[in-house]
Design a protein around this motif. Structure first.
Motif, PDB file in Angstrom:
ATOM      1  N   ASP A  81      74.635  19.104  53.237  1.00  0.00           N
ATOM      2  CA  ASP A  81      74.900  20.360  52.544  1.00  0.00           C
ATOM      3  C   ASP A  81      73.969  20.429  51.338  1.00  0.00           C
ATOM      4  O   ASP A  81      73.973  19.529  50.494  1.00  0.00           O
ATOM      5  N   ASP A  82      73.171  21.491  51.259  1.00  0.00           N
ATOM      6  CA  ASP A  82      72.181  21.579  50.195  1.00  0.00           C
ATOM      7  C   ASP A  82      72.144  22.995  49.622  1.00  0.00           C
ATOM      8  O   ASP A  82      72.232  23.978  50.356  1.00  0.00           O
ATOM      9  N   SER A 102      69.620  25.197  47.078  1.00  0.00           N
ATOM     10  CA  SER A 102      68.353  25.183  46.344  1.00  0.00           C
ATOM     11  C   SER A 102      68.075  26.579  45.794  1.00  0.00           C
ATOM     12  O   SER A 102      68.359  27.582  46.442  1.00  0.00           O
ATOM     13  N   ARG A 146      69.754  29.367  48.088  1.00  0.00           N
ATOM     14  CA  ARG A 146      69.960  29.247  49.536  1.00  0.00           C
ATOM     15  C   ARG A 146      70.843  28.024  49.767  1.00  0.00           C
ATOM     16  O   ARG A 146      70.522  26.928  49.326  1.00  0.00           O
ATOM     17  N   ARG A 147      71.966  28.265  50.434  1.00  0.00           N
ATOM     18  CA  ARG A 147      72.854  27.158  50.800  1.00  0.00           C
ATOM     19  C   ARG A 147      72.614  26.862  52.275  1.00  0.00           C
ATOM     20  O   ARG A 147      72.691  27.743  53.121  1.00  0.00           O
ATOM     21  N   THR A 148      72.308  25.614  52.561  1.00  0.00           N
ATOM     22  CA  THR A 148      71.996  25.184  53.912  1.00  0.00           C
ATOM     23  C   THR A 148      72.996  24.117  54.339  1.00  0.00           C
ATOM     24  O   THR A 148      73.242  23.167  53.595  1.00  0.00           O
ATOM     25  N   ARG A 159      73.581  21.604  57.539  1.00  0.00           N
ATOM     26  CA  ARG A 159      73.044  21.037  58.770  1.00  0.00           C
ATOM     27  C   ARG A 159      74.001  19.948  59.254  1.00  0.00           C
ATOM     28  O   ARG A 159      74.572  19.221  58.455  1.00  0.00           O
ATOM     29  N   GLY A 215      72.917  24.011  62.634  1.00  0.00           N
ATOM     30  CA  GLY A 215      72.779  24.345  61.227  1.00  0.00           C
ATOM     31  C   GLY A 215      72.663  25.835  60.995  1.00  0.00           C
ATOM     32  O   GLY A 215      72.410  26.616  61.913  1.00  0.00           O
ATOM     33  N   SER A 216      72.869  26.188  59.752  1.00  0.00           N
ATOM     34  CA  SER A 216      72.757  27.577  59.349  1.00  0.00           C
ATOM     35  C   SER A 216      72.539  27.614  57.840  1.00  0.00           C
ATOM     36  O   SER A 216      72.770  26.623  57.146  1.00  0.00           O
ATOM     37  N   ASP A 217      72.097  28.756  57.352  1.00  0.00           N
ATOM     38  CA  ASP A 217      71.930  28.904  55.909  1.00  0.00           C
ATOM     39  C   ASP A 217      72.345  30.291  55.472  1.00  0.00           C
ATOM     40  O   ASP A 217      72.482  31.204  56.280  1.00  0.00           O
ATOM     41  N   LEU A 250      79.428  29.169  56.565  1.00  0.00           N
ATOM     42  CA  LEU A 250      78.501  28.260  57.234  1.00  0.00           C
ATOM     43  C   LEU A 250      79.244  27.219  58.076  1.00  0.00           C
ATOM     44  O   LEU A 250      78.791  26.868  59.169  1.00  0.00           O
TER      45      LEU A 250
END
Length: 165
Positions: free
Chosen positions: A76-77, A79, A93-95, A97, A117-119, A142
């Motif tokens: 979970d990221d 940026s 942007r929250r990603t 995966r 995954g999705s963002d 997500l």
């Protein structure tokens, strides 16, 4: 007139080999396979959300003697990428995966090893509370999207193995 035009089209489509993934409904082979999958615990808040979404999609009850085990690792990221002239972030942007493995519970062999995954984009506003709430809402959405991707891939695997492919 329209009926006579559709009849040849229906005959062509019936011979193309397409068949419904969930043919047979709840008693069908794919649905039965999905109901025999247990989901291993996943670390963190994102893990709890994904695991809950997976369990909702696979079946309400955890099987007493599961045939398969689904193991999921998340990344979970968040940026920032919209920067104003004063170096303040205006967009994030929250990603989310996931690397997941479908494991045969009796033998321990990995049957399926894949990723999903999705963002989501998030506006950063002057209210820190609103930004945190938007980040959490994005994570919830997500988690559902990733769970949908995982279940669809496991269902496809089940469909292919049930038909000897």
């Amino acid at each position: 007139m329209i009926r006579t035009a559709l009849l040849p089209l229906l005959l062509v489509l019936s011979g193309c080999g397409l068949r419904p993934l969930y043919g047979g409904g709840a008693a069908g082979p794919v649905a039965q396979t999905l109901q025999s999958v247990s989901v291993a615990p996943i670390e963190g808040r994102a893990g709890w959300l994904v695991r809950t979404a997976l369990e909702d999609r696979l079946g309400d009850a955890t099987p007493a003697d599961p045939r398969y085990r689904l193991e999921v690792e998340l990344d979970d990221d968040i940026s920032g990428f919209g920067i104003r002239s004063d170096d303040a972030v205006t967009r994030e942007r929250r990603t989310l995966r996931a690397r997941y493995r479908l494991v045969d519970a009796q033998v321990g062999t990995t049957l399926l090893d894949a990723t999903a995954g999705s963002d989501a984009g998030i506006d950063v506003v002057s209210s820190e509370y609103a930004t945190v709430a938007a980040e959490q809402t994005a994570l919830e959405r997500l988690a559902k999207e990733v769970a949908d991707q995982i279940v669809a891939r496991v269902a496809l695997y089940a469909s292919r193995t049930q038909n000897g492919r």
